[in-house]
Design a protein around this motif. Structure first.
Motif, mmCIF file in Angstrom:
data_model
loop_
_atom_site.group_PDB
_atom_site.id
_atom_site.type_symbol
_atom_site.label_atom_id
_atom_site.label_comp_id
_atom_site.label_asym_id
_atom_site.label_seq_id
_atom_site.Cartn_x
_atom_site.Cartn_y
_atom_site.Cartn_z
ATOM 1 N N LEU A 261 -9.805 -15.280 0.714
ATOM 2 C CA LEU A 261 -10.061 -15.489 -0.711
ATOM 3 C C LEU A 261 -11.449 -16.093 -0.915
ATOM 4 C CD1 LEU A 261 -7.655 -16.772 -3.388
ATOM 5 C CD2 LEU A 261 -9.957 -17.668 -3.260
ATOM 6 N N ILE A 262 -11.783 -17.075 -0.104
ATOM 7 C CA ILE A 262 -13.083 -17.740 -0.241
ATOM 8 C C ILE A 262 -14.225 -16.769 0.053
ATOM 9 C CG2 ILE A 262 -14.566 -19.515 0.796
ATOM 10 C CD1 ILE A 262 -11.903 -21.217 1.000
ATOM 11 N N GLU A 263 -14.057 -15.954 1.091
ATOM 12 C CA GLU A 263 -15.111 -15.018 1.484
ATOM 13 C C GLU A 263 -15.320 -13.896 0.465
ATOM 14 O OE1 GLU A 263 -13.881 -13.761 5.366
ATOM 15 O OE2 GLU A 263 -14.589 -15.612 6.305
ATOM 16 N N THR A 264 -14.282 -13.526 -0.258
ATOM 17 C CA THR A 264 -14.390 -12.404 -1.197
ATOM 18 C C THR A 264 -14.556 -12.861 -2.642
ATOM 19 O OG1 THR A 264 -11.974 -12.247 -1.456
ATOM 20 C CG2 THR A 264 -13.003 -10.894 0.279
ATOM 21 N N TYR A 265 -14.502 -14.159 -2.885
ATOM 22 C CA TYR A 265 -14.524 -14.662 -4.255
ATOM 23 C C TYR A 265 -15.764 -14.180 -5.014
ATOM 24 C CZ TYR A 265 -14.469 -17.605 -8.329
ATOM 25 O OH TYR A 265 -14.470 -18.030 -9.625
ATOM 26 N N GLY A 266 -15.521 -13.641 -6.193
ATOM 27 C CA GLY A 266 -16.590 -13.215 -7.084
ATOM 28 C C GLY A 266 -17.194 -11.867 -6.739
ATOM 29 N N LYS A 267 -16.694 -11.227 -5.708
ATOM 30 C CA LYS A 267 -17.290 -9.980 -5.229
ATOM 31 C C LYS A 267 -16.408 -8.774 -5.533
ATOM 32 C CE LYS A 267 -19.340 -12.502 -1.408
ATOM 33 N NZ LYS A 267 -19.254 -12.775 0.013
ATOM 34 N N GLN A 268 -16.949 -7.637 -5.225
ATOM 35 C CA GLN A 268 -16.199 -6.381 -5.253
ATOM 36 C C GLN A 268 -16.044 -5.962 -3.792
ATOM 37 O OE1 GLN A 268 -18.069 -3.150 -7.335
ATOM 38 N NE2 GLN A 268 -16.499 -1.707 -6.736
ATOM 39 N N VAL A 269 -14.798 -5.953 -3.305
ATOM 40 C CA VAL A 269 -14.534 -5.546 -1.923
ATOM 41 C C VAL A 269 -13.393 -4.540 -1.908
ATOM 42 C CG1 VAL A 269 -15.398 -7.642 -0.805
ATOM 43 C CG2 VAL A 269 -13.044 -7.553 -1.553
ATOM 44 N N ASP A 270 -13.477 -3.618 -0.978
ATOM 45 C CA ASP A 270 -12.457 -2.571 -0.884
ATOM 46 C C ASP A 270 -12.041 -2.402 0.569
ATOM 47 O OD1 ASP A 270 -10.809 -0.374 -1.070
ATOM 48 O OD2 ASP A 270 -12.215 0.834 -2.237
ATOM 49 N N PHE A 271 -10.829 -2.853 0.868
ATOM 50 C CA PHE A 271 -10.278 -2.740 2.213
ATOM 51 C C PHE A 271 -9.282 -1.577 2.324
ATOM 52 C CE2 PHE A 271 -11.112 -7.423 1.885
ATOM 53 C CZ PHE A 271 -12.092 -7.498 2.850
ATOM 54 N N VAL A 272 -9.149 -0.781 1.275
ATOM 55 C CA VAL A 272 -8.202 0.333 1.299
ATOM 56 C C VAL A 272 -8.557 1.259 2.462
ATOM 57 C CG1 VAL A 272 -7.369 2.367 0.065
ATOM 58 C CG2 VAL A 272 -7.660 0.202 -1.154
ATOM 59 N N ASP A 273 -7.549 1.555 3.273
ATOM 60 C CA ASP A 273 -7.736 2.406 4.455
ATOM 61 C C ASP A 273 -6.539 3.350 4.527
ATOM 62 O OD1 ASP A 273 -8.039 3.579 6.939
ATOM 63 O OD2 ASP A 273 -8.046 1.693 8.060
ATOM 64 N N PHE A 274 -6.749 4.588 4.138
ATOM 65 C CA PHE A 274 -5.654 5.551 4.103
ATOM 66 C C PHE A 274 -5.090 5.859 5.484
ATOM 67 C CE2 PHE A 274 -7.801 6.951 0.008
ATOM 68 C CZ PHE A 274 -6.907 6.251 -0.788
ATOM 69 N N ASP A 275 -5.842 5.583 6.536
ATOM 70 C CA ASP A 275 -5.317 5.782 7.891
ATOM 71 C C ASP A 275 -4.127 4.862 8.164
ATOM 72 O OD1 ASP A 275 -7.208 7.743 8.417
ATOM 73 O OD2 ASP A 275 -8.579 6.366 9.461
ATOM 74 N N THR A 276 -4.068 3.730 7.461
ATOM 75 C CA THR A 276 -2.955 2.802 7.670
ATOM 76 C C THR A 276 -1.652 3.321 7.074
ATOM 77 O OG1 THR A 276 -3.534 1.504 5.708
ATOM 78 C CG2 THR A 276 -4.460 0.776 7.826
ATOM 79 N N LEU A 277 -1.710 4.458 6.380
ATOM 80 C CA LEU A 277 -0.487 5.088 5.867
ATOM 81 C C LEU A 277 0.252 5.870 6.954
ATOM 82 C CD1 LEU A 277 -1.717 6.435 2.405
ATOM 83 C CD2 LEU A 277 -0.092 4.565 2.800
ATOM 84 N N ALA A 278 -0.388 6.120 8.081
ATOM 85 C CA ALA A 278 0.211 6.953 9.135
ATOM 86 C C ALA A 278 1.614 6.499 9.554
ATOM 87 C CB ALA A 278 -0.719 7.047 10.337
ATOM 88 N N PRO A 279 1.853 5.209 9.789
ATOM 89 C CA PRO A 279 3.216 4.804 10.167
ATOM 90 C C PRO A 279 4.242 5.040 9.049
ATOM 91 C CG PRO A 279 1.643 3.052 10.654
ATOM 92 C CD PRO A 279 0.905 4.093 9.882
ATOM 93 N N ILE A 280 3.800 4.940 7.808
ATOM 94 C CA ILE A 280 4.701 5.193 6.682
ATOM 95 C C ILE A 280 5.009 6.681 6.609
ATOM 96 C CG2 ILE A 280 5.019 5.002 4.177
ATOM 97 C CD1 ILE A 280 3.076 2.576 4.291
#
Length: 182
Positions: free
Chosen positions: A152-171
């Motif tokens: 939270l502290i590292e991303t505060y006030g920023k625009q960050v995108d950690f979305v990774d569609f590869d992580t859907l593979a197990p689902i």
């Protein structure tokens, strides 16, 4: 087979994951506000954003649901904290336990995904809450920050995108084991 992907999204990450999973599995994705009755579904995939310790729309969507032996429930949370850090995974599971009846929690397959945040797009209330959390955390000594707090502290006030569609593979794999998806 009747299968459904339901999502609860405030700022779009959970919706993005749901729509991509829909493309990958050929299972319809709907917002939790528009979800049909779940009693006739063979498989229910719920993808929801984590806010203030709860998953958006999860309680409302699964209220009163009693899984039949043949039904499958998959829950995927979407949050900023890295779910690969053990402490974060424990916190996510505790939040889910608080939101779900024990029978559903025990039968659900649970996955955790990373989302995104754009402070410029947050609602006024969410900006205030995040500012209060940030100020409170910054007062703590660095060694007392949890991994979740540090994110939270590292991303505060920023625009960050950690979305990774590869992580859907197990689902996708789990869904494919019970459905006629691609």
């Amino acid at each position: 087979m009747d299968n459904i992907i339901i999502y609860g999204s405030k700022y779009g990450s959970a919706r993005r994951y749901a729509e991509k999973l829909s493309q990958m599995t050929n299972i319809a994705a709907v917002n939790y506000k528009d979800a049909p009755s779940l009693s006739g579904q063979d498989m229910i995939v719920y993808i929801g954003a984590i806010y203030a310790g709860g998953v958006t729309g999860l309680t409302k969507t699964l209220r009163g649901l009693v899984l039949r032996e043949s039904q499958k429930l998959i829950i995927a949370t979407v949050g900023l904290a890295d779910p690969n850090i053990a402490e974060n995974e424990i916190n996510i599971k505790q939040s889910l336990r608080a939101q779900l009846p024990a029978a559903l929690f025990e039968k659900a397959e649970i996955f955790n995904l990373r989302g995104s945040i754009d402070y410029a797009k947050l609602s006024f209330l969410h900006r205030i809450v995040m500012a209060l959390m940030y100020r409170t955390l910054k007062k703590l000594p660095r060694e007392k920050w949890s991994p979740e707090n540090q994110a939270l502290i590292e991303t505060y006030g920023k625009q960050v995108d950690f979305v990774d569609f590869d992580t859907l593979a197990p689902i996708v794999s789990s869904a494919a084991s019970r459905s006629d998806c691609r």
